[in-house]
Each structure stands twice: as C-alpha cells, then as structure tokens.
Design a protein around this motif. Structure first.
Motif, PDB file in Angstrom:
ATOM      1  N   SER A  19       7.792  43.538  35.728  1.00 31.87           N
ATOM      2  CA  SER A  19       8.822  43.656  34.687  1.00 31.87           C
ATOM      3  C   SER A  19       8.911  42.387  33.854  1.00 31.87           C
ATOM      4  O   SER A  19       9.163  42.432  32.657  1.00 31.87           O
ATOM      5  CB  SER A  19      10.179  44.029  35.295  1.00 31.87           C
ATOM      6  OG  SER A  19      10.532  43.124  36.305  1.00 31.87           O
ATOM      7  N   PHE A  23       8.355  42.357  29.929  1.00 36.25           N
ATOM      8  CA  PHE A  23       9.403  41.790  29.072  1.00 36.25           C
ATOM      9  C   PHE A  23       8.783  40.802  28.082  1.00 36.25           C
ATOM     10  O   PHE A  23       9.065  40.835  26.885  1.00 36.25           O
ATOM     11  CB  PHE A  23      10.454  41.104  29.959  1.00 36.25           C
ATOM     12  CG  PHE A  23      11.551  40.432  29.183  1.00 36.25           C
ATOM     13  CD1 PHE A  23      12.332  41.150  28.285  1.00 36.25           C
ATOM     14  CD2 PHE A  23      11.829  39.086  29.364  1.00 36.25           C
ATOM     15  CE1 PHE A  23      13.363  40.534  27.573  1.00 36.25           C
ATOM     16  CE2 PHE A  23      12.855  38.460  28.668  1.00 36.25           C
ATOM     17  CZ  PHE A  23      13.625  39.190  27.774  1.00 36.25           C
ATOM     18  N   PHE A  61      17.685  43.429  27.103  1.00 37.38           N
ATOM     19  CA  PHE A  61      17.470  42.886  28.453  1.00 37.38           C
ATOM     20  C   PHE A  61      18.314  41.639  28.722  1.00 37.38           C
ATOM     21  O   PHE A  61      18.041  40.883  29.643  1.00 37.38           O
ATOM     22  CB  PHE A  61      15.972  42.612  28.677  1.00 37.38           C
ATOM     23  CG  PHE A  61      15.166  43.877  28.671  1.00 37.38           C
ATOM     24  CD1 PHE A  61      15.129  44.689  29.790  1.00 37.38           C
ATOM     25  CD2 PHE A  61      14.492  44.281  27.535  1.00 37.38           C
ATOM     26  CE1 PHE A  61      14.416  45.879  29.779  1.00 37.38           C
ATOM     27  CE2 PHE A  61      13.775  45.464  27.511  1.00 37.38           C
ATOM     28  CZ  PHE A  61      13.741  46.272  28.642  1.00 37.38           C
ATOM     29  N   VAL A  67      15.995  42.021  33.579  1.00 34.28           N
ATOM     30  CA  VAL A  67      14.619  42.247  34.040  1.00 34.28           C
ATOM     31  C   VAL A  67      14.545  42.186  35.570  1.00 34.28           C
ATOM     32  O   VAL A  67      13.744  42.879  36.200  1.00 34.28           O
ATOM     33  CB  VAL A  67      13.671  41.210  33.382  1.00 34.28           C
ATOM     34  CG1 VAL A  67      12.249  41.370  33.879  1.00 34.28           C
ATOM     35  CG2 VAL A  67      13.718  41.358  31.868  1.00 34.28           C
TER      36      VAL A  67
END
Ligand SMILES: O=P(O)(O)OC[C@H]1O[C@H](OP(=O)(O)OP(=O)(O)O)[C@H](O)[C@@H]1O
Ligand SMILES: NC(=O)CC[C@H](N)C(=O)O
Ligand SMILES: [Mg+2]
Length: 550
Positions: A19, A23, A61, A67
């Motif tokens: 992740s 991101f 996010f 994240v």
C-alpha cells in the motif's frame, strides 16, 4: 484520462509495503485525475481492504495516515477524471464486487455501449449495479463471466476466458488493473490499445530469486519505484500474476490495431515549420521570444525555439500549488485557476513580440487568459501556437474534454479563434504532421497509427447509434446537477456579442436556479454582453454563466 496501478509483491508476509508503494505511485500519476482516487489491497486471508473518495491522493489518504489501514502483499489503485456517470464519491475507484471470489477493478477509459451493458446486467445476468459508472458495469460483466464457470475456485485459464467474453461484450477503451482476493493481480487492455498500460518487474527485497510485479498507466511510476524491464501490455492482451507466482500472458482478444491515443505521445515536432509556413519568414523574424505555457509544452517550445532560432523564454512562472485547470469542473473555476496557476514576468514581455506555445486549445480558457496576461505584461504582439490541431469532435475513450459546442474551435475558422482568444495570429499543428511526428518519435517497429477521433471524427470502434446524443444528455445532466432544470434556446443577439462570437447567434444554457425569481432569461443578456474592456471580461462569460455548473 485516469491513472491505474497494480502491484504484487513476492513476499506474501509483507505487511503494508504494497500500500505504501501504491500510495507513492499515485503522486507520480496525479496529473491523470484529480477528482477522486482510491486503493484496494488484499493480504493473508484473502480479505480486501479499501480506501477511496473524492480528492487528490494526499487528501483521500490523509497524507499517508490511511495507508497503514491497508495491509496486504498486493493491491490496485486508481486516480479518477470522470468520463461517464457523475463525480460522486460512490464512483471513485477501485470498484469492488463480492461475487464471485471478491474482485476489485480500476479502469482507465470509457465504454460506449453502457446502456446495452446495463440492460444485460439487469435483465439477463440479474446483477445489481449501484452507480452510473461504466467501470462498475465492466467489473460486473467480467464477474458474471467468471461466475458462469460455476467453479468454487477458478484457474488462470478461466480468468482469461472470462476476459475474452468481457472484451466481446464491452465496446470502447480500457486499460485495467484488477485484483482477485487471495489469488492475484490482473491487467488487460482493449483490442486497439487506446489507453496506455505498462508492466515492470524488480527483484524482491526479501525473497531471493523472486520478482515483484507492477503495472501502471505511465512508466514514470514504475521507474521511480525501481521497477525495470518494463514493457507495454499489448492491445487485447491480458497478464495475470498469481500470489507467489510468475506473470502469465494471454492474447484474450485479437489485436485489432495499435492506436494509442495521440494525447499520450510527444507532440509538437513539426510545429516550427508550420509557424514559418503561416507567418512567413518576415513574420518569424519579427518574433523576439518563444514562450512555453508550462509545463506540458516545455519540450515542444524548446524544439520550436531551436528550429526557428528564436530565443526561448520561460516568461510564465507556474505556481506549483495549483493543479490542472481544464479538468476542473466549472468554467468560472477553470478561468480563475489559470490566473492563479501562471504569472507573467513583465520584463520578459515588455515591448516584445512573443509566440506562446501550448500543447492544445480545448475550450480556449487557458489561451484566452494567457494572451491577455501577456498583453497586460506589455507584449506588443502575441502569437499563439498549438501543438495539437483544432479539437472539434468529442473524445469518447476516456478523456472527457468537453462537448463539441464548448470547444472553441467548433464551427470556427482559425482567424475567428485567434480573435476569440485575442491573439494577433494563431498557428495550429496539422493533423498529418502531428501523426507523422509521433510515429517518428515511436520506437522502431512500434506504433504507426494513433487514435485521433477528437480531431477528425473518425474513431477506432464503431459507435452505437445515438451514442453522441447520449453523451450530450450525460453532460447536460452533469451541468444541471447543482443548478436544477436547464433552459436551452437559440437566442439572436447583436451589439457587443458580435465581438465575442464572430457571428450573431449562439446557444445559451441557463440553470433555472441561477435566475432571479420570475426573471426573463433574456434579461441576463444585458449582464453578459457588457462592452469588453481590459477590466471587464463579462462578454466572454456569456457562455460561462451558461455552463457554470458544467
Ligand atoms: O483550452 P483549455 O480548455 O484551457 O484547455 C487547454 C489547456 O488544458 C491543458 O492544461 P491543464 O489546465 O490541464 O494543465 P497543465 O497544462 O498545467 O497540466 C492543456 O495543457 C492546455 O493548456
Ligand atoms: N478518465 C477515465 O479513464 C475514466 C474512467 C471511467 N470511465 C470513469 O468515469 O470513472
Ligand atoms: Mg496546459
């Protein structure tokens, strides 16, 4: 546009590394869509974790805080610039559908037979579709085909076969990353390869001899994250990377052509010659500086400057905290944002003849504002050169540019457009030159044809009957979303309007809610046709008032 990413790490024990990488990749692709973004990951027990919503990556996010809520060794991510449906957060991607097996999908592109697919899903497949998004339709068509295998667990061949069925049902453009919970990552592209998609690999940082796989819309994301040996996913090709396994490739549908959208390619090589052809040697000698509109035209402007032997000046400074303008919803917002985004350095303009170079002119918002900014900064003559030919047809494969009526070149001559943007002359790249320039720039044996429907109206796929009417309807709906009912009518006008439109008729659309109670819609004309002075650009905003909620 939209950006898509997919990632599978060899180390299935890795906690949130996937992740975090996804991101980071979103920042490299942020220019592809700013309306919404999202990510879905899957880990040890095959559970899917998601975070998505409206806004750019840093907002959705929460600067990375969210994240950590997305564990797993694989995932897909998306940046959205809507082409279909609405801008609602419910249409942010990836889309998830639980049956069968838990599938997530992120789509760049546009389906042009959405009504037919919607009917099929409802009446024949009995699947619930929750939004107006074409991408959700695509996910369900694929899921339905997988479901038809009737198996408790599918294998890679089943996945490829279902993709073949999906590719035969869907029409339009797609570059897709998808994830099957606990099983693997999938990437595939439409038979014409209209939207871009690449794959890259890197050695796993924890498991010796194993590889990590990544897919992305642009190579920049792969390169920056250390993924090498990248290659294009071919038109009609699919790739599946199984958990702990290797990539498996399959041509799921015959490659029809290889026609990536020309917007993705390097523009502008022949523009310099066109400027000379249009302005003549004398005209070119009179130009003091070539000025790029940063940053998308920097390369082309540098080439123009070199070929014409005219100095290049970075006379516009870009504010890096203001983002893309033409993909903003609402004309007023777009206009304001051009001024916020670019500032003119007076000393570079004062007393000079300048040739501004931009990659394209769509509605004319950017060109009109910057020509006027150049003049305000003291330029004596302002030429404008566009690396793209006039845009006059709808873009139907994933870039919601504008409807033809909103495009400044719609039913206008080059001279009309020059007048509308306030330039002394306007130079457009020829379509043939642009195609040739792009083909020359492509690797040997690579792409020779491009998707150029937006310039000439000839598209790569057959267009279902009534599709353009349907597009207009969707855009009308979007426009009226905040404004209620929209009045539409052709209104004859005279006086200052002539200066704006170059003729004396135009179409005015006014959201009813924007009118004072019991107002006669034509009363707005007296506001919008005020004489044009440097401080009063109200005349231009005739159309703006009309499409404020667009
Ligand atoms: O005629 P218009 O409707 O203004 O559209 C054309 C402009 O849109 C794009 O820029 P964008 O605002 O997306 O931002 P960027 O060039 O800074 O990426 C393009 O580079 C042109 O400058
Ligand atoms: N720009 C795109 O590729 C958009 C993807 C999809 N059609 C959507 O509207 O979400
Ligand atoms: Mg621009």
């Amino acid at each position: 546009m939209c950006g898509v990413v997919g990632l599978l790490l060899a180390d299935t024990e890795s906690h949130t590394e996937a992740s975090h990488l996804l991101f980071e990749s979103l920042f490299y692709l942020q220019h592809r869509g700013q309306d919404a973004c999202g990510m879905a990951t899957s880990g040890a027990k095959g559970r899917v974790f998601q975070c998505k919503g409206n806004g750019m990556a840093s907002k959705v996010f929460q600067d990375g805080a969210r994240v950590n809520d997305l564990p797993g060794y694989m995932g897909i991510a998306h940046l959205r610039y809507p082409t279909a449906g609405t801008s609602s957060s419910a249409e942010s991607q990836p889309f998830y559908c639980n049956s069968p097996y838990g599938i997530c999908l992120a789509h760049n592109g546009n389906l042009i037979n959405a009504p037919e697919l919607r009917r099929y899903l409802d009446e024949e497949a009995h699947r619930h579709v929750n939004t107006d998004s074409d991408s959700e339709l695509m996910l369900n068509i694929f899921a339905n085909a997988l479901n038809d295998t009737g198996k408790v667990r599918v294998n890679v061949e089943d996945i490829f076969r279902s993709l073949t069925q999906m590719s035969q049902k869907c029409q339009g453009a797609w570059a897709v990353t998808a994830m099957i919970a606990g099983f693997g990552i999938l990437a595939f592209r439409d038979p014409h390869g209209i939207r871009p998609l690449l794959m890259g690999t890197r050695p796993s940082t924890t498991i010796e001899g194993a590889m990590d796989y990544m897919f992305a819309s642009e190579s920049i994301a792969l390169r920056q994250l250390g993924f090498k040996d990248y290659r294009d996913i071919l038109p009609g090709e699919a790739v599946f990377v199984r958990k702990g396994g290797k990539a498996e490739f399959k041509q799921v549908v015959e490659m029809k052509s290889y026609t990536p959208d020309i917007f993705e390619q390097n523009m502008g090589l022949k523009l310099a010659d066109k400027i000379r052809e249009t302005l003549g040697d004398e005209g070119v000698r009179g130009i003091d500086v070539i000025v790029p509109v940063p940053e998308t035209s920097n390369t082309s402007a540098a080439v123009v400057s070199e070929r014409l032997k005219i100095p290049l000046s970075n006379a516009f400074v870009k504010n890096r905290f203001v983002f893309r303008t033409f993909i903003l919803p609402g004309q007023k917002l777009r206009q304001k944002s051009v001024r916020r985004k670019l500032s003119a350095i007076e000393s570079e303009f004062k007393g000079r003849t300048v040739c501004l170079v931009d990659d394209s002119i769509v509605r004319g918002t950017t060109s009109r504002e910057i020509v006027s900014m150049a003049r305000e900064a003291g330029a004596v003559r302002v030429y404008f050169a566009s690396c793209a030919p006039p845009l006059v047809y709808p873009h139907i494969y994933g870039i919601d540019l504008a409807s033809p009526q909103e495009m400044i070149a719609h039913e206008k001559t080059r001279k009309d457009i020059a007048q509308l943007i306030g330039a002394d002359d306007l130079i457009y790249q020829d379509l043939d030159d642009l195609k040739q320039a792009c083909a020359e720039a492509a690797p040997k044996g690579g792409v020779k044809e491009f998707e150029v429907g937006v310039f000439c109206g000839k598209y790569q796929t057959a267009i279902p009957e009534g599709y353009f009417g349907h597009l207009d309807e969707i855009r009308g709906k979007k426009r009226s979303m905040n404004g209620g009912e929209v009045l539409k009518g052709a209104i004859k006008a005279s006086g200052p309007v002539n200066e704006v439109n170059g003729n004396n008729s135009f179409t005015l659309e006014i959201p009813v809610s924007a009118l004072p109670k019991n107002a006669d819609p034509t009363s707005l004309l007296s506001v919008s046709t005020a004489p044009r002075t440097p401080d009063n650009r109200e005349d231009i905003s005739i159309h703006n008032i009309a499409s404020e909620n667009n």
